[in-house]
Design an enzyme around this catalytic site. Sequence first.
Site, short mmCIF file in Angstrom:
data_model
loop_
_atom_site.label_atom_id
_atom_site.label_comp_id
_atom_site.label_asym_id
_atom_site.label_seq_id
_atom_site.Cartn_x
_atom_site.Cartn_y
_atom_site.Cartn_z
CB SER A 1 -0.92 0.01 1.22
OG SER A 1 -1.58 1.25 1.31
CG MET B 1 -11.89 -2.37 4.32
SD MET B 1 -10.25 -1.88 3.74
CE MET B 1 -9.64 -0.95 5.14
CG MET C 1 -8.44 7.23 2.36
SD MET C 1 -7.66 7.18 3.99
CE MET C 1 -6.45 5.89 3.74
N GLY D 1 -9.29 4.16 6.89
CA GLY D 1 -8.98 5.56 7.08
C GLY D 1 -7.55 5.85 7.46
CG PHE D 2 -6.27 7.00 10.28
CD1 PHE D 2 -5.59 8.19 10.06
CD2 PHE D 2 -7.61 7.04 10.63
CE1 PHE D 2 -6.24 9.41 10.20
CE2 PHE D 2 -8.27 8.26 10.78
CZ PHE D 2 -7.58 9.45 10.55
N GLY D 3 -3.47 4.02 8.25
CA GLY D 3 -2.56 2.89 8.25
C GLY D 3 -2.05 2.61 9.65
N GLY D 4 -1.38 1.48 9.80
CA GLY D 4 -0.73 1.17 11.06
C GLY D 4 -1.61 0.58 12.14
N GLY E 1 1.15 -2.24 4.13
CA GLY E 1 1.68 -0.88 4.07
C GLY E 1 2.88 -0.71 4.95
CG ASP F 1 -5.34 2.33 0.60
OD1 ASP F 1 -6.30 1.58 0.39
OD2 ASP F 1 -4.26 1.95 1.08
CG ASP G 1 -6.68 -2.68 2.57
OD1 ASP G 1 -5.70 -2.36 3.27
OD2 ASP G 1 -7.21 -1.92 1.75
N GLY G 2 -5.38 -4.42 5.78
CA GLY G 2 -5.35 -3.85 7.12
C GLY G 2 -4.67 -4.72 8.15
N GLY G 3 -3.57 -4.25 8.69
CA GLY G 3 -2.91 -4.96 9.77
C GLY G 3 -2.18 -6.23 9.38
CG HIS H 1 -9.52 0.41 -1.11
ND1 HIS H 1 -9.02 0.17 0.15
CD2 HIS H 1 -10.87 0.42 -0.98
CE1 HIS H 1 -10.02 0.05 0.99
NE2 HIS H 1 -11.16 0.21 0.33
#
Length: 215
Positions: free
Chosen positions: A7, A136, A36, A141-144, A196, A34, A174-176, A65
Amino acid sequence: MAIVAPSLLAANFLNLEKECKMLNESEADWFHLDVMDGSFVPNISYGPMIIEFMRRTTKKLFDVHLMIVEPEKYIEDFRKAGADQISVHIEACPHLHRNIQQIKSLGMKAGVAVNPHTPVSLLVDILQDVDLINLMTVNPGFGGQKFIPHSLSKIRELRKMIDTWNLPVLIEIDGGVTLENAGDIMAAGAHVLVAGNTVFKSADPKATISKLKTL
């Protein structure tokens, strides 16, 4: 073997050309982009112009996305910028089938993204029309953020639906995603790993991508 889609949200935008070059030289399969709008999600990222600049650096697949409301207004702009496939959110699209038709009419593959609280059973009437489901596994909305553990059961449920109907639909997570949980994610039935911070914040991003490929 996993499809790895780093990402770019986690990239260093002061050195974006360098980051794109690194991905080109790596085993990464896709660029995950991404978008947004500050409305559908509480953050703003980038739009077609930045994607157009990145497109000049690579021939790898651009996986866009859209975390935005009224995506139909911008689908053509993202196609012109270089998108190869676009995912829109089921929660943002009251006329989802029409959105999917629009994406495909422009020669792209089409995906549907699903927020953590949305049951995958709601995909039953659209699953046969898409190429990709983006699950998701954090709140968008936010990475990390940390991977939501319950997501593994959603992956299994979705994979069962796809296999039952023998559909050529990819499951993207997508995510974590980390080196520690990627094995469990793939074992649950995923095909695509979006990563990411795990990639861009690592000491050796290329080596990290190679490790994700083998999980």
